[in-house]
Design an enzyme around this catalytic site. Structure first.
Site, PDB file in Angstrom:
ATOM      1  N   CYS A   1       2.993   8.239   1.556  1.00  0.00           N
ATOM      2  CA  CYS A   1       3.588   7.218   2.759  1.00  0.00           C
ATOM      3  C   CYS A   1       3.670   5.994   1.762  1.00  0.00           C
ATOM      4  O   CYS A   1       2.788   5.535   1.439  1.00  0.00           O
ATOM      5  CB  CYS A   1       2.331   7.187   3.744  1.00  0.00           C
ATOM      6  SG  CYS A   1       2.937   5.767   4.839  1.00  0.00           S
TER       7      CYS A   1
ATOM      8  N   GLU B   1       0.808  -1.168   0.153  1.00  0.00           N
ATOM      9  CA  GLU B   1       0.187  -0.044  -0.005  1.00  0.00           C
ATOM     10  C   GLU B   1       0.914   1.157  -0.025  1.00  0.00           C
ATOM     11  O   GLU B   1       2.041   1.345   0.538  1.00  0.00           O
ATOM     12  CB  GLU B   1      -0.888   0.055   1.331  1.00  0.00           C
ATOM     13  CG  GLU B   1      -1.772  -1.121   1.477  1.00  0.00           C
ATOM     14  CD  GLU B   1      -2.389  -1.261   2.807  1.00  0.00           C
ATOM     15  OE1 GLU B   1      -2.868  -2.388   3.329  1.00  0.00           O
ATOM     16  OE2 GLU B   1      -2.618  -0.149   3.504  1.00  0.00           O
TER      17      GLU B   1
ATOM     18  N   CYS C   1       5.586  -7.373   7.544  1.00  0.00           N
ATOM     19  CA  CYS C   1       6.642  -6.987   8.318  1.00  0.00           C
ATOM     20  C   CYS C   1       6.836  -8.173   9.265  1.00  0.00           C
ATOM     21  O   CYS C   1       5.789  -8.769   9.814  1.00  0.00           O
ATOM     22  CB  CYS C   1       6.256  -5.889   9.065  1.00  0.00           C
ATOM     23  SG  CYS C   1       7.545  -5.210  10.162  1.00  0.00           S
TER      24      CYS C   1
ATOM     25  N   CYS D   1      -0.633  -3.331  14.915  1.00  0.00           N
ATOM     26  CA  CYS D   1      -0.298  -3.005  13.617  1.00  0.00           C
ATOM     27  C   CYS D   1      -0.857  -3.927  12.667  1.00  0.00           C
ATOM     28  O   CYS D   1      -0.543  -5.271  12.595  1.00  0.00           O
ATOM     29  CB  CYS D   1       1.032  -2.688  13.332  1.00  0.00           C
ATOM     30  SG  CYS D   1       1.711  -2.542  11.531  1.00  0.00           S
TER      31      CYS D   1
ATOM     32  N   CYS E   1       4.536  -5.947  15.607  1.00  0.00           N
ATOM     33  CA  CYS E   1       3.904  -4.906  16.472  1.00  0.00           C
ATOM     34  C   CYS E   1       2.431  -5.444  16.698  1.00  0.00           C
ATOM     35  O   CYS E   1       1.724  -5.543  15.550  1.00  0.00           O
ATOM     36  CB  CYS E   1       4.155  -3.505  16.348  1.00  0.00           C
ATOM     37  SG  CYS E   1       5.804  -3.033  15.812  1.00  0.00           S
TER      38      CYS E   1
ATOM     39  N   CYS F   1      -1.397   1.564   8.627  1.00  0.00           N
ATOM     40  CA  CYS F   1      -0.518   0.514   8.086  1.00  0.00           C
ATOM     41  C   CYS F   1      -1.027  -0.755   7.823  1.00  0.00           C
ATOM     42  O   CYS F   1      -1.280  -1.494   8.663  1.00  0.00           O
ATOM     43  CB  CYS F   1       0.495   0.658   9.283  1.00  0.00           C
ATOM     44  SG  CYS F   1       1.958   0.092   9.059  1.00  0.00           S
TER      45      CYS F   1
HETATM   46  N1  SAH Z   1       7.828  -0.215  10.296  1.00  0.00           N
HETATM   47  C1  SAH Z   1       8.143   1.002  10.619  1.00  0.00           C
HETATM   48  C2  SAH Z   1       7.532   1.918   9.528  1.00  0.00           C
HETATM   49  C3  SAH Z   1       6.184   1.616   8.931  1.00  0.00           C
HETATM   50  S1  SAH Z   1       4.948   1.775  10.298  1.00  0.00           S
HETATM   51  C4  SAH Z   1       8.027   1.868  11.838  1.00  0.00           C
HETATM   52  O1  SAH Z   1       7.130   0.902  12.726  1.00  0.00           O
HETATM   53  O2  SAH Z   1       8.263   2.788  11.979  1.00  0.00           O
HETATM   54  C5  SAH Z   1       4.726   3.494  10.508  1.00  0.00           C
HETATM   55  C6  SAH Z   1       3.758   3.840  11.512  1.00  0.00           C
HETATM   56  O3  SAH Z   1       2.568   3.522  11.726  1.00  0.00           O
HETATM   57  C7  SAH Z   1       4.609   3.412  12.749  1.00  0.00           C
HETATM   58  O4  SAH Z   1       4.787   4.611  13.540  1.00  0.00           O
HETATM   59  C8  SAH Z   1       3.395   2.646  13.506  1.00  0.00           C
HETATM   60  O5  SAH Z   1       3.779   2.883  15.065  1.00  0.00           O
HETATM   61  C9  SAH Z   1       2.257   3.241  13.023  1.00  0.00           C
HETATM   62  N2  SAH Z   1       0.974   2.367  13.103  1.00  0.00           N
HETATM   63  C10 SAH Z   1       0.945   1.119  13.103  1.00  0.00           C
HETATM   64  N3  SAH Z   1      -0.324   0.507  13.354  1.00  0.00           N
HETATM   65  C11 SAH Z   1      -0.888   1.594  13.745  1.00  0.00           C
HETATM   66  C12 SAH Z   1      -2.421   1.720  14.260  1.00  0.00           C
HETATM   67  N4  SAH Z   1      -3.150   0.859  14.384  1.00  0.00           N
HETATM   68  N5  SAH Z   1      -2.736   2.858  14.416  1.00  0.00           N
HETATM   69  C13 SAH Z   1      -1.968   4.002  14.513  1.00  0.00           C
HETATM   70  N6  SAH Z   1      -0.494   3.874  14.044  1.00  0.00           N
HETATM   71  C14 SAH Z   1      -0.016   2.716  13.753  1.00  0.00           C
HETATM   72 FE1  SF4 Z   2       6.448  -3.539  11.402  1.00  0.00          FE
HETATM   73 FE2  SF4 Z   2       3.986  -2.248  11.879  1.00  0.00          FE
HETATM   74 FE3  SF4 Z   2       5.712  -2.657  13.689  1.00  0.00          FE
HETATM   75 FE4  SF4 Z   2       6.093  -0.981  11.935  1.00  0.00          FE
HETATM   76  S1  SF4 Z   2       4.439  -0.954  13.262  1.00  0.00           S
HETATM   77  S2  SF4 Z   2       7.662  -2.302  12.536  1.00  0.00           S
HETATM   78  S3  SF4 Z   2       5.283  -2.209  10.053  1.00  0.00           S
HETATM   79  S4  SF4 Z   2       4.704  -4.287  12.703  1.00  0.00           S
END
Ligand code: SAH
Ligand code: SF4
Length: 393
Positions: free
Chosen positions: A116, A97, A123, A130, A127, A347
């Site tokens: 973005c 995306e 990934c 996410c 997390c 994300c």
């Molecule tokens: N992997 C990298 C970049 C991609 S994620 C990272 O984690 O920094 C980009 C951003 O989206 C990160 O700051 C992540 O914490 C945020 N993100 C992921 N899932 C989310 C959610 N459900 N609500 C808000 N922010 C989210």
């Molecule tokens: Fe990976 Fe999502 Fe964590 Fe970013 S926030 S490191 S994309 S699992």
């Protein structure tokens, strides 16, 4: 599912393109003609359109390279058309995306068009809040697949005479775990002879891959670094960002400080605010202590709803209270609103929808585990789970 073995032309460095043109027996100025076609206004998507090349050589170029690696793309609009979410199907069927956000001019800040982009399909970091993390790891993107997301958006913008002003690596994937390709993509986006975006307008967001941060710093230009912090206490960050078990928060912040010193750039820290999980007074105080005195900025972002978690966004008054604690410690802090929620612009959410529903018992087990882990983390107990597979050196 189709597959196409031809590399994407936008992933080639100027030297590599020059070498290939020479090896094809063509004069060196042909490399410039091809490059113009690739980069001007987002470029063309088919070598047949390069009218400056002789027909025979046009066919040779088309046989060797793809001019668009994200051609199968579906666009959805949100926020009254201010947010455009693109779902790209790659040649091997992988889904990624990118999200284009229009920000009107406000006060001293100019109008911005921010894209973005994704660096991986899925990934490995995992997390739990996410959607991409839940998908797991698919594969690393090629340089052209990363850069072509920006070319795709630029072509759409060029139709109305606009230009992309910012690129952020905040889509799917952990950019610093696909380090070589991401650094090559960053160079292509920055190079005035290619995409031509100023280094300060390119933001790399990481969940805390310390060696990757150090390599980005060593690269020299003033790229913007964003650290996904989410929690300042190791016990909680172990749960929210499992990579923390490999590189604990103090090491991440150390590397970020060195980046700020070397580049003169302020570090941005991001925290996704999850109700009752990382928004407590204890956590606000811990973050204030960790960042006090740093050249840093904190963005607090209410969690976007993601299926299969027991969690949701912190209430706004709680986020405001958290922000006040940081500001009292002298840390500049903003609360950011979410863009494109109604089209699932968090994300990896669209791609996750397409992946289909996991079985019910797996969802229930996941919720239970997350509830137990976050409760233990709130009590300050560190997790003894291993570092996720595929992560780390
Ligand atoms: N992997 C990298 C970049 C991609 S994620 C990272 O984690 O920094 C980009 C951003 O989206 C990160 O700051 C992540 O914490 C945020 N993100 C992921 N899932 C989310 C959610 N459900 N609500 C808000 N922010 C989210
Ligand atoms: Fe990976 Fe999502 Fe964590 Fe970013 S926030 S490191 S994309 S699992």
């Amino acid at each position: 599912m189709t597959s196409d073995a031809r590399p994407g032309i936008s992933g080639l460095s100027p030297d590599a393109l020059a070498t290939w043109v020479e090896a094809s027996g063509e004069p060196s100025y042909r490399a410039r003609q091809i490059a113009d076609a690739v980069w001007k206004d987002g470029g063309i998507t088919d070598a047949a359109a390069i009218r400056t090349l002789p027909e025979g050589f046009r066919a040779t170029v088309a046989e060797a390279y793809r001019f668009d690696t994200v051609e199968d793309s579906e666009i959805r609009l949100a926020d009254d058309g201010q947010t455009e979410k693109a779902l790209h199907r790659l040649a091997d069927g992988a889904l990624i995306e990118s999200v284009l956000m229009h920000y009107p001019a406000r006060g001293a800040s100019r109008e911005r068009q921010t894209l973005c982009i994704s660096s991986q399909a899925g990934c490995a970091v995992g997390c739990p809040f996410c959607a991409t993390g839940e998908l797991g790891f698919g594969r690393d993107l090629e340089v052209a697949e990363i850069v072509d997301q920006a070319r795709h958006a630029q072509r759409r913008l060029a139709e109305t005479g606009q230009r992309l002003t910012n690129v952020v690596f905040m889509g799917m994937g952990e950019p610093l775990l696909n380090l070589d390709r991401v650094l090559a993509a960053v160079e292509a986006l920055n190079d005035p002879r290619r995409f031509g975006l100023g280094a300060r307008h390119i933001t790399v967001s990481t969940s805390g891959v310390v060696p990757g941060i150090r390599r980005l710093t060593a690269l020299g230009p003033q790229f913007t670094l964003a650290i996904s912090l989410h929690a300042a206490r190791d016990a909680l960050r172990d749960v929210l960002v499992p990579l923390n078990r490999r590189w604990p928060v103090a090491e991440v912040v150390d590397a970020a400080r060195d980046h700020a010193r070397a580049t003169g750039r302020r570090i941005t820290y991001e925290a996704t605010m999850i109700g009752g999980v990382n928004d407590t007074d204890l956590d606000a105080a811990a973050m204030a202590d960790l960042l006090r005195g740093d050249h840093a900025h904190v963005n607090l972002i209410p969690m976007n709803p993601v299926a299969h978690t027991p969690w949701s966004a912190s209430p706004m008054p709680v986020i405001e209270r958290f922000a006040a604690t940081l500001r009292d410690a002298g840390i500049s802090t903003t609360i950011r609103r979410n863009r494109g929620q109604e089209v699932g612009a968090a994300c990896g959410q669209l791609a996750a929808e397409r992946a289909g529903e996991p079985p019910m018992p797996a969802v229930a087990r996941r919720r239970e585990r997350l509830e137990a882990e976050s409760a233990a983390a709130l009590r300050g107990e560190r997790s003894h789970d291993p570092v996720p597979v595929g992560v780390g050196e």
